[in-house]
Design a protein around this motif. Sequence first.
Motif, PDB file in Angstrom:
ATOM      1  N   ARG A  64       0.832  -1.211   0.000  1.00  0.00           N
ATOM      2  CA  ARG A  64       0.000   0.000   0.000  1.00  0.00           C
ATOM      3  C   ARG A  64       0.860   1.251   0.000  1.00  0.00           C
ATOM      4  N   VAL A  65       1.869   1.291   0.874  1.00  0.00           N
ATOM      5  CA  VAL A  65       2.640   2.534   0.947  1.00  0.00           C
ATOM      6  C   VAL A  65       3.525   2.700  -0.286  1.00  0.00           C
ATOM      7  N   THR A  66       3.761   1.627  -1.002  1.00  0.00           N
ATOM      8  CA  THR A  66       4.537   1.747  -2.227  1.00  0.00           C
ATOM      9  C   THR A  66       3.696   2.354  -3.346  1.00  0.00           C
ATOM     10  N   THR A 100       5.964   7.347  14.321  1.00  0.00           N
ATOM     11  CA  THR A 100       4.550   7.680  14.277  1.00  0.00           C
ATOM     12  C   THR A 100       4.330   8.987  13.513  1.00  0.00           C
ATOM     13  N   ALA A 101       5.204   9.964  13.749  1.00  0.00           N
ATOM     14  CA  ALA A 101       5.083  11.232  13.030  1.00  0.00           C
ATOM     15  C   ALA A 101       5.243  10.995  11.529  1.00  0.00           C
ATOM     16  N   MET A 102       6.156  10.125  11.192  1.00  0.00           N
ATOM     17  CA  MET A 102       6.404   9.821   9.785  1.00  0.00           C
ATOM     18  C   MET A 102       5.186   9.161   9.156  1.00  0.00           C
ATOM     19  N   LYS A 103       4.632   8.184   9.876  1.00  0.00           N
ATOM     20  CA  LYS A 103       3.454   7.483   9.356  1.00  0.00           C
ATOM     21  C   LYS A 103       2.303   8.464   9.172  1.00  0.00           C
ATOM     22  N   ALA A 104       2.155   9.358  10.137  1.00  0.00           N
ATOM     23  CA  ALA A 104       1.066  10.326  10.033  1.00  0.00           C
ATOM     24  C   ALA A 104       1.297  11.231   8.828  1.00  0.00           C
ATOM     25  N   ALA A 105       2.560  11.647   8.621  1.00  0.00           N
ATOM     26  CA  ALA A 105       2.857  12.508   7.486  1.00  0.00           C
ATOM     27  C   ALA A 105       2.486  11.811   6.190  1.00  0.00           C
ATOM     28  N   GLY A 155       0.062   9.790   5.854  1.00  0.00           N
ATOM     29  CA  GLY A 155      -1.372   9.510   5.791  1.00  0.00           C
ATOM     30  C   GLY A 155      -1.766   8.147   6.306  1.00  0.00           C
ATOM     31  N   LEU A 156      -0.855   7.467   7.008  1.00  0.00           N
ATOM     32  CA  LEU A 156      -1.208   6.136   7.494  1.00  0.00           C
ATOM     33  C   LEU A 156      -1.979   6.196   8.805  1.00  0.00           C
ATOM     34  N   LEU A 157      -1.951   7.326   9.467  1.00  0.00           N
ATOM     35  CA  LEU A 157      -2.728   7.501  10.693  1.00  0.00           C
ATOM     36  C   LEU A 157      -3.617   8.721  10.528  1.00  0.00           C
ATOM     37  N   GLU A 158      -4.840   8.602  10.979  1.00  0.00           N
ATOM     38  CA  GLU A 158      -5.739   9.747  10.939  1.00  0.00           C
ATOM     39  C   GLU A 158      -5.307  10.759  11.991  1.00  0.00           C
ATOM     40  N   ILE A 194      -3.452  16.683   2.960  1.00  0.00           N
ATOM     41  CA  ILE A 194      -3.401  15.290   2.526  1.00  0.00           C
ATOM     42  C   ILE A 194      -3.925  14.320   3.558  1.00  0.00           C
ATOM     43  N   SER A 195      -4.274  14.824   4.759  1.00  0.00           N
ATOM     44  CA  SER A 195      -4.769  13.873   5.751  1.00  0.00           C
ATOM     45  C   SER A 195      -6.034  13.229   5.207  1.00  0.00           C
ATOM     46  N   GLY A 196      -6.115  11.924   5.331  1.00  0.00           N
ATOM     47  CA  GLY A 196      -7.282  11.198   4.855  1.00  0.00           C
ATOM     48  C   GLY A 196      -7.107  10.652   3.445  1.00  0.00           C
ATOM     49  N   LEU A 197      -6.073  11.072   2.741  1.00  0.00           N
ATOM     50  CA  LEU A 197      -5.847  10.524   1.397  1.00  0.00           C
ATOM     51  C   LEU A 197      -5.237   9.121   1.513  1.00  0.00           C
ATOM     52  N   SER A 198      -5.555   8.271   0.544  1.00  0.00           N
ATOM     53  CA  SER A 198      -4.953   6.941   0.573  1.00  0.00           C
ATOM     54  C   SER A 198      -3.524   7.018   0.050  1.00  0.00           C
ATOM     55  N   ALA A 199      -2.743   5.986   0.395  1.00  0.00           N
ATOM     56  CA  ALA A 199      -1.312   6.039   0.108  1.00  0.00           C
ATOM     57  C   ALA A 199      -1.034   6.176  -1.385  1.00  0.00           C
ATOM     58  N   ASP A 200      -1.826   5.477  -2.215  1.00  0.00           N
ATOM     59  CA  ASP A 200      -1.489   5.557  -3.639  1.00  0.00           C
ATOM     60  C   ASP A 200      -1.723   6.963  -4.194  1.00  0.00           C
ATOM     61  N   LYS A 201      -2.672   7.695  -3.586  1.00  0.00           N
ATOM     62  CA  LYS A 201      -2.879   9.081  -4.010  1.00  0.00           C
ATOM     63  C   LYS A 201      -1.692   9.942  -3.581  1.00  0.00           C
ATOM     64  N   ILE A 202      -1.242   9.720  -2.361  1.00  0.00           N
ATOM     65  CA  ILE A 202      -0.139  10.529  -1.847  1.00  0.00           C
ATOM     66  C   ILE A 202       1.112  10.300  -2.678  1.00  0.00           C
ATOM     67  N   VAL A 203       1.331   9.050  -3.060  1.00  0.00           N
ATOM     68  CA  VAL A 203       2.482   8.739  -3.891  1.00  0.00           C
ATOM     69  C   VAL A 203       2.415   9.514  -5.210  1.00  0.00           C
ATOM     70  N   ARG A 204       1.221   9.601  -5.755  1.00  0.00           N
ATOM     71  CA  ARG A 204       1.060  10.359  -6.998  1.00  0.00           C
ATOM     72  C   ARG A 204       1.380  11.837  -6.816  1.00  0.00           C
ATOM     73  N   LEU A 205       1.191  12.334  -5.585  1.00  0.00           N
ATOM     74  CA  LEU A 205       1.484  13.745  -5.329  1.00  0.00           C
ATOM     75  C   LEU A 205       2.977  13.986  -5.164  1.00  0.00           C
ATOM     76  N   GLY A 206       3.786  12.945  -5.197  1.00  0.00           N
ATOM     77  CA  GLY A 206       5.227  13.137  -5.177  1.00  0.00           C
ATOM     78  C   GLY A 206       5.877  12.955  -3.821  1.00  0.00           C
ATOM     79  N   MET A 207       5.238  12.188  -2.935  1.00  0.00           N
ATOM     80  CA  MET A 207       5.875  11.902  -1.648  1.00  0.00           C
ATOM     81  C   MET A 207       5.997  10.381  -1.522  1.00  0.00           C
ATOM     82  N   CYS A 208       7.218   9.885  -1.290  1.00  0.00           N
ATOM     83  CA  CYS A 208       7.424   8.451  -1.154  1.00  0.00           C
ATOM     84  C   CYS A 208       8.044   8.156   0.202  1.00  0.00           C
ATOM     85  N   TYR A 209       7.797   6.945   0.675  1.00  0.00           N
ATOM     86  CA  TYR A 209       8.085   6.631   2.070  1.00  0.00           C
ATOM     87  C   TYR A 209       8.802   5.295   2.172  1.00  0.00           C
ATOM     88  N   VAL A 210       9.865   5.277   2.956  1.00  0.00           N
ATOM     89  CA  VAL A 210      10.579   4.026   3.240  1.00  0.00           C
ATOM     90  C   VAL A 210      10.393   3.707   4.717  1.00  0.00           C
TER      91      VAL A 210
END
Lengths: 402, 352, 234
Positions: free
Chosen positions: B242-244, C44-49, C51-54, C67-83
């Motif tokens: 999902r996060v990917t 936790t702050a990272m996850k919230a950033a 969008g994984l936590l409300e 972006i709060s409330g957006l699903s991860a695939d939408k956020i990825v499209r906005l140009g933010m990626c997470y490891v």
Amino acid sequence: MSDVALIKSLLLTIPLAFLVFRALPAGLALAARLPLALALGWTVALGVTLLVPTGVMSYLASFAIVGSIYAVIALGLNVQWGYTGLFNIGIAAFFAVGAFTSALFTTTAPTGVAAGFTQQAFGLGAPFLVGVLAAGVVAGVLAAVVGGPTLRLRDDYLAIATIGIAELVRLVFQNERWLANGPQPLRGIPQPLVCLVREAGCPWLPAPIMGLFAPLSPRDYTYVYLVITALFVIVTFMVLERAVRSPWGRLLRAVREEEDAAAMNGKDVARIKLQAFVVGAVIMGMGGALYAHYMVAIDYSHFDPLYATFLIWVMLMLGGSGNNRGAILGAFVIWGVWTGAAFAVDALRPALAAISPELPARGPYLRLLLIALLLIFILLFRPKGLIGEERFVSRHSGSREA
Amino acid sequence: MDAMTPPLTTRRRPGERLKGLLGSRWALLTVLALVVAGLWLMASLQGIPGQRVLSLMVRGVMLGGILALGAIGLSLIFGVLRIPNFAHGDMMTSGAYLALLALSFIPLGAPLGPFSFGYEFLVALVIAMPLVGLLGYALDRLVFRRLRNQKSPPVIMAMAALGSAFLIRSLIYVFWGADFVFYYTGRPRPAFELFAGIRVRPDQLFILGLALAMIILVYLLLERTKMGKAMRATADNPELARVTGIDTESVIRWTWLIGGGLAGAGGVMYGLDAQLRPEMGWWLLLPLFAAVILGTIGNAYGALVGALVIGIVWQVSTAFLNPAYGPGVAFMVLILVLLFRPQGIFGKPGGA
Amino acid sequence: MALLTIEGLTTGYGEMEVLRDVSLRVEEGEIVSIIGPNGAGKSTAMKAAFGLLEPWQGSIRLGERTISGLSADKIVRLGMCYVPQTDNVFPSLTVEENLEMGAFILTGPIKERKERVFALFPRLAERRKQRAGKMSGGERQMVAMGRALMLDPKLLLLDEPSAGLAPLLVDMIFERIRDINASGVSVLMVEQNAKKSLELAHHAFVLVNGENRIDGAGQALLADPEVGRLFLGG
Ligand SMILES: Nc1ncnc2c1ncn2[C@@H]1O[C@H](COP(=O)(O)OP(=O)(O)OP(=O)(O)O)[C@@H](O)[C@H]1O
Ligand SMILES: [Mg+2]
């Protein structure tokens, strides 16, 4: 008023008084609550016996017997699932093992010509209560054997293993003639206290007391057995209510709510799960024994996963898991729906026949369809069931529905 | 330091890495060899001729092929959705009956070569497969997706799967009744000698061939297509998928469609080999789960290996055990796996 | 204008509050580091950033957009990626397939992007056919970062990229982060390795017990006596 009606009403007073007792406000002093419950219970019992036609009445009594047996088993499942979160879909295994164990303990092995027709591993001719106890013990041992290796693992493995044990138990009772008469029914399972309604009477009862039961005829045995099953429900319920309020009960819920389980070490968690699993299975086994002595003759087909597992799950989910009152309520409601649906399908016969000539004969399966849909609806729209979980600790509130 | 992070990096020699790889292969081969040798020993102790055991093994491979069609989908669904799909067996049953339904609409042709069926059976198979896929998809849309959106705990989903199993079965009872039926009645199905005294029926070879073909298709799908790779990725770690940015909902959709289609094919094959009964799939559920867990949950190839092992063990055990106990034997294998290697053949220790 | 803005964020798991009134900012082109003791709520702050936590309270914005409330695939499209911190590769997929999954939302050819990642981490090019589950911790971290770079993000979130690595590899990873940043990607990272990350970061936030404690330029925090006492063993 006839003597028969009086005695029947007295017998019915036992379960009814308990219900009234529970319904009365807990604030009432025991000295007032108990007599009031007895009086009210008896009044209702008397009213019912006098007003309802005898045929309907004995139908209702046998309905209540099966409902009570299911209630006992649902209470057992509630220990496992409702309080501890263990997903057992092999209830049939413990149900069947309990039933056959008690049957083998209480029947006498046939000799001579009869031995050619009925084969059984042994027959001890033991009293009813010994049979019930043995049923609980054997079911509990089976649970320990299944739970030992699987409860340490992820949740779904237990579910899969319990399907397996249920299938295996069914296969064994279907194929092993020597054990409990193989595919043929094991017959002649004694009815406890049946002497009360027999002409000869119970030799161990003093004559004056026996005299009280004299008006009853063998047809009225249903009422006697109803009292027995009702007492089992009451005792199981009261014991469990104590248990779940004890520190042990708190541990069970802590295991279920995994965040707390993190504070315990893995060994403790596995031990507590095993305890809950075994306790639940013991109760299911005793429920199986009650079933055997009611049916008098049992065979493997009585323990089909549909009747002996699925229906009980729907009962608990409908009533409200994590709530002993819910388990009992669910058992009676679903048993009511199940038997009621049979009447409905009967009434619909002409309409069904118009659709397809084969359909009326398949009516029973429409009931299965209904129950399966009901379960899915409960899960989707009311996962906490009719009553919902009883809350002892406010901390957990809401976490299940969230 | 965080306990979850992988251990300190130390340079590992290529030899060691190879050894690790071989270790798992060898472990697997040893297990297989031991089981087969044990069965053979038991059979020969009872004076059962080796030829019969060999024949049973060939039958076991065929049964394993059927089981694999169910187990691959079950394993993918288990991995991707984290649901033990207790309805999978009944989805197989529905495939068998949907093919029966399709057959009633297609004019009967002459039997194809040595087989007991004509072209119409192949058409029915091709119709039944996507229908079962759609059934899986419908279950997901109507039940599981809602539960996902409600953030229901996994056991509730498992229970919904159980409810779905009984729902499907009740529909089959209502439409077709409880008696068993055959696709073709009264057609001779002679067995012929393959080699070395091993006897099989042509239909069984067809089943084996078809199962193989589908398994190859699944392999290509999982290895070569983007959706297949995404399915493997989601089965590995749904959260990371999902996060990917993987569209996990469409992965789930395809998992149900493909898993359902395979289950449908498996059901039709099983019905062709024996007969159709409403409970046939439920009885397969236990062997299926045994295969999936043996081959490690979420690993489609593991499911194939597991299914073959279960199929062979099941069949060979009938040489000296009441055949009714087949699922019971699968259960024994399952218990052994749970006791000694709960993560399955291909799993990493600790991470079941 | 700030790229990522978190304002007055309060959130947690279930009923347990983990973050209280936390604010963070990442400006375009910056490397921003979050440091703090274990359990402070950094992940936790990272996850919230992401969008994984409300959020229970407060807001999270990427550029102008909430972006709060957006699903991860939408956020990825906005140009933010997470490891993520742990389990950040697909173990049964090969290195190359892992990278392809990073570009799942793209439909066109991605060969060029893969080559760019391989150029950044030549080690991965050598092992492109190897299953990620069989790789060392450092290699896995490279796979995970490479996967997140496949989409050419504007902002990269890295949760403890150097955790558990040998010192040489830690230096290498920090080197790469500098390279990534130099190519125009902003970076928000959580680090245990306070000294190294402060040296690298343009700006840093110190999180203690789920609350903002100190923030400032990386170099300034290096010199800050409290930071020294807390994290630098001085
Ligand atoms: N999924 C979760 N469910 C419940 N509580 C969690 C979860 N993840 C973290 N926590 C709790 O939230 C708090 C903060 O955790 P977090 O992972 O954000 O800390 P951290 O600063 O990243 O620590 P570390 O340096 O160890 O990675 C901790 O008390 C932790 O136990
Ligand atoms: Mg962290």
